[in-house]
Design a protein around this motif. Structure first.
Motif, short mmCIF file in Angstrom:
data_model
loop_
_atom_site.label_atom_id
_atom_site.label_comp_id
_atom_site.label_asym_id
_atom_site.label_seq_id
_atom_site.Cartn_x
_atom_site.Cartn_y
_atom_site.Cartn_z
N LEU A 187 -30.69 -39.47 73.74
CA LEU A 187 -31.03 -38.07 73.47
C LEU A 187 -31.85 -38.02 72.19
O LEU A 187 -31.36 -38.28 71.10
N GLN A 188 -33.13 -37.68 72.34
CA GLN A 188 -34.06 -37.71 71.21
C GLN A 188 -34.07 -36.42 70.41
O GLN A 188 -34.22 -36.43 69.19
N GLU A 189 -33.92 -35.28 71.12
CA GLU A 189 -34.09 -34.00 70.43
C GLU A 189 -33.50 -32.87 71.25
O GLU A 189 -33.60 -32.86 72.48
N VAL A 190 -32.88 -31.92 70.55
CA VAL A 190 -32.52 -30.63 71.13
C VAL A 190 -33.10 -29.59 70.18
O VAL A 190 -32.55 -29.33 69.11
N HIS A 191 -34.22 -29.01 70.58
CA HIS A 191 -34.99 -28.13 69.70
C HIS A 191 -34.83 -26.69 70.16
O HIS A 191 -35.12 -26.35 71.31
N ALA A 192 -34.38 -25.81 69.27
CA ALA A 192 -34.22 -24.39 69.59
C ALA A 192 -35.55 -23.67 69.40
O ALA A 192 -36.27 -23.90 68.42
N PHE A 193 -35.89 -22.80 70.36
CA PHE A 193 -37.10 -22.00 70.23
C PHE A 193 -36.93 -20.70 71.01
O PHE A 193 -35.94 -20.52 71.74
N GLU A 194 -37.88 -19.80 70.84
CA GLU A 194 -37.85 -18.51 71.54
C GLU A 194 -39.14 -18.33 72.31
O GLU A 194 -40.19 -18.87 71.94
N GLU A 195 -39.05 -17.56 73.40
CA GLU A 195 -40.22 -17.34 74.24
C GLU A 195 -40.13 -15.96 74.86
O GLU A 195 -39.06 -15.52 75.28
N GLY A 196 -41.26 -15.28 74.94
CA GLY A 196 -41.31 -13.99 75.61
C GLY A 196 -40.91 -12.84 74.71
O GLY A 196 -40.56 -13.00 73.54
N GLY A 197 -40.94 -11.64 75.29
CA GLY A 197 -40.75 -10.44 74.52
C GLY A 197 -39.31 -10.06 74.23
O GLY A 197 -39.05 -9.21 73.39
N LEU A 198 -38.35 -10.64 74.93
CA LEU A 198 -36.94 -10.25 74.74
C LEU A 198 -36.42 -10.55 73.35
O LEU A 198 -35.82 -9.64 72.74
N PRO A 199 -36.55 -11.73 72.75
CA PRO A 199 -37.10 -12.93 73.35
C PRO A 199 -36.03 -13.75 74.07
O PRO A 199 -34.84 -13.60 73.78
N ARG A 200 -36.47 -14.61 75.00
CA ARG A 200 -35.55 -15.58 75.58
C ARG A 200 -35.27 -16.65 74.54
O ARG A 200 -36.17 -17.07 73.81
N ARG A 201 -34.04 -17.08 74.48
CA ARG A 201 -33.65 -18.14 73.54
C ARG A 201 -33.35 -19.40 74.33
O ARG A 201 -32.53 -19.39 75.25
N LEU A 202 -34.05 -20.47 73.95
CA LEU A 202 -34.00 -21.69 74.73
C LEU A 202 -33.79 -22.92 73.86
O LEU A 202 -33.96 -22.88 72.64
N TRP A 203 -33.43 -24.01 74.55
CA TRP A 203 -33.47 -25.35 73.95
C TRP A 203 -34.50 -26.17 74.69
O TRP A 203 -34.60 -26.09 75.92
N ARG A 204 -35.26 -26.95 73.94
CA ARG A 204 -36.15 -27.96 74.52
C ARG A 204 -35.48 -29.31 74.29
O ARG A 204 -35.23 -29.71 73.15
N VAL A 205 -35.17 -29.98 75.37
CA VAL A 205 -34.41 -31.23 75.32
C VAL A 205 -35.33 -32.38 75.69
O VAL A 205 -36.04 -32.33 76.70
N THR A 206 -35.32 -33.42 74.86
CA THR A 206 -36.09 -34.63 75.14
C THR A 206 -35.12 -35.80 75.18
O THR A 206 -34.40 -36.06 74.21
N GLN A 207 -35.11 -36.52 76.30
CA GLN A 207 -34.23 -37.69 76.41
C GLN A 207 -34.98 -38.79 77.16
O GLN A 207 -35.83 -38.51 78.00
N THR A 208 -34.66 -40.02 76.82
CA THR A 208 -35.36 -41.16 77.41
C THR A 208 -34.36 -42.13 78.03
O THR A 208 -33.20 -42.23 77.60
N LEU A 209 -34.86 -42.85 79.04
CA LEU A 209 -34.06 -43.91 79.65
C LEU A 209 -34.14 -45.17 78.79
O LEU A 209 -35.22 -45.53 78.31
N PRO A 210 -33.03 -45.86 78.62
CA PRO A 210 -33.11 -47.14 77.92
C PRO A 210 -34.00 -48.11 78.70
O PRO A 210 -34.08 -48.06 79.93
N ARG A 211 -34.66 -48.98 77.99
CA ARG A 211 -35.50 -50.01 78.65
C ARG A 211 -34.63 -51.16 79.13
O ARG A 211 -33.59 -51.42 78.60
#
Length: 221
Positions: free
Chosen positions: A197-221
């Motif tokens: 798990l590389q990152e869980v980044h909080a951000f907002e989008e849209g007029g409400l605004p919607r509250r989201l997480w952007r998740v980045t995860q990688t498979l082990p080599r």
């Protein structure tokens, strides 16, 4: 899948079909912020091909194609994908984009270890049960190559619409015809088991605004 879950899934499919039909290119032509971020992450990891889940009418798939990636775009709305293909032809990137009508409750239509990266903007927070989410993430793991990257975004329980509208259980709430599974951080962590798990980044989008997480995860080599 229970009969209730099946009926909810079909109702959501019909709702999205109608929505795309009545509002072509409803999200505009500019890419989402998560797609711009994902392109940077994918490029840094040496990715060349991307699977996008829940591509809709294609603003992000088209952006990734313009950035030089080969993109396979899936969605359960044929109407949305029709709009995506038309836009790909108009933008001169049809050779970089393929589409497939697909419901993510079913196995992904790709061989094992066949793609470098997977992107999904607000697809995982659709009307998918926790069990279905675990199955889907296992499928993403199956089709990714070792070291592959998965970037996804979800609305979470801090969102203003959490708890509003009609409740379907399992943190799924329907508001304005759109059913959303609002994520807890525990669910993000559970879906990342066996990944890096590389990152869980909080951000907002849209007029409400919607509250989201952007998740980045990688498979082990």
């Amino acid at each position: 899948m229970s009969e209730y879950e099946r009926e909810l899934a079909e109702a959501q499919r019909e709702h999205w079909q109608q929505t795309y039909g009545e509002h072509p290119a409803m999200y505009g032509e500019e890419p989402s912020e998560p797609a711009v971020h994902a392109a940077t992450v994918f490029r840094a990891g040496g990715a060349r091909d991307v699977l996008e889940l829940g591509a809709g009418h294609g603003r992000d798939a088209l952006y990734l194609a313009r950035e030089g990636f080969t993109v396979q775009a899936t969605d359960f709305s044929p109407t949305g994908l029709d709009q995506l293909r038309a836009a790909a032809r108009a933008q001169g990137v049809a050779g970089r984009v393929t589409t497939a009508v697909h419901d993510v409750r079913d196995p992904l239509p790709l061989p094992d270890a066949s793609v470098h990266a997977v992107f999904a903007h607000m697809l995982l927070c659709m009307a998918l049960s926790t069990t279905e989410l675990h199955t889907l993430v296992a499928e993403v793991r199956r089709v990714l190559r070792p070291g592959g990257v998965f970037v996804y975004t979800v609305r979470h329980t801090g969102d203003a619409h959490y708890g509003a509208g009609a409740g379907h259980g399992d943190d799924i709430w329907e508001h304005g015809g759109f059913a959303v599974h609002f994520f807890t951080r525990d669910l993000v962590d559970a879906l990342a088991e066996g990944w890096q798990l590389q990152e869980v980044h909080a951000f907002e989008e849209g007029g409400l605004p919607r509250r989201l997480w952007r998740v980045t995860q990688t498979l082990p080599r």
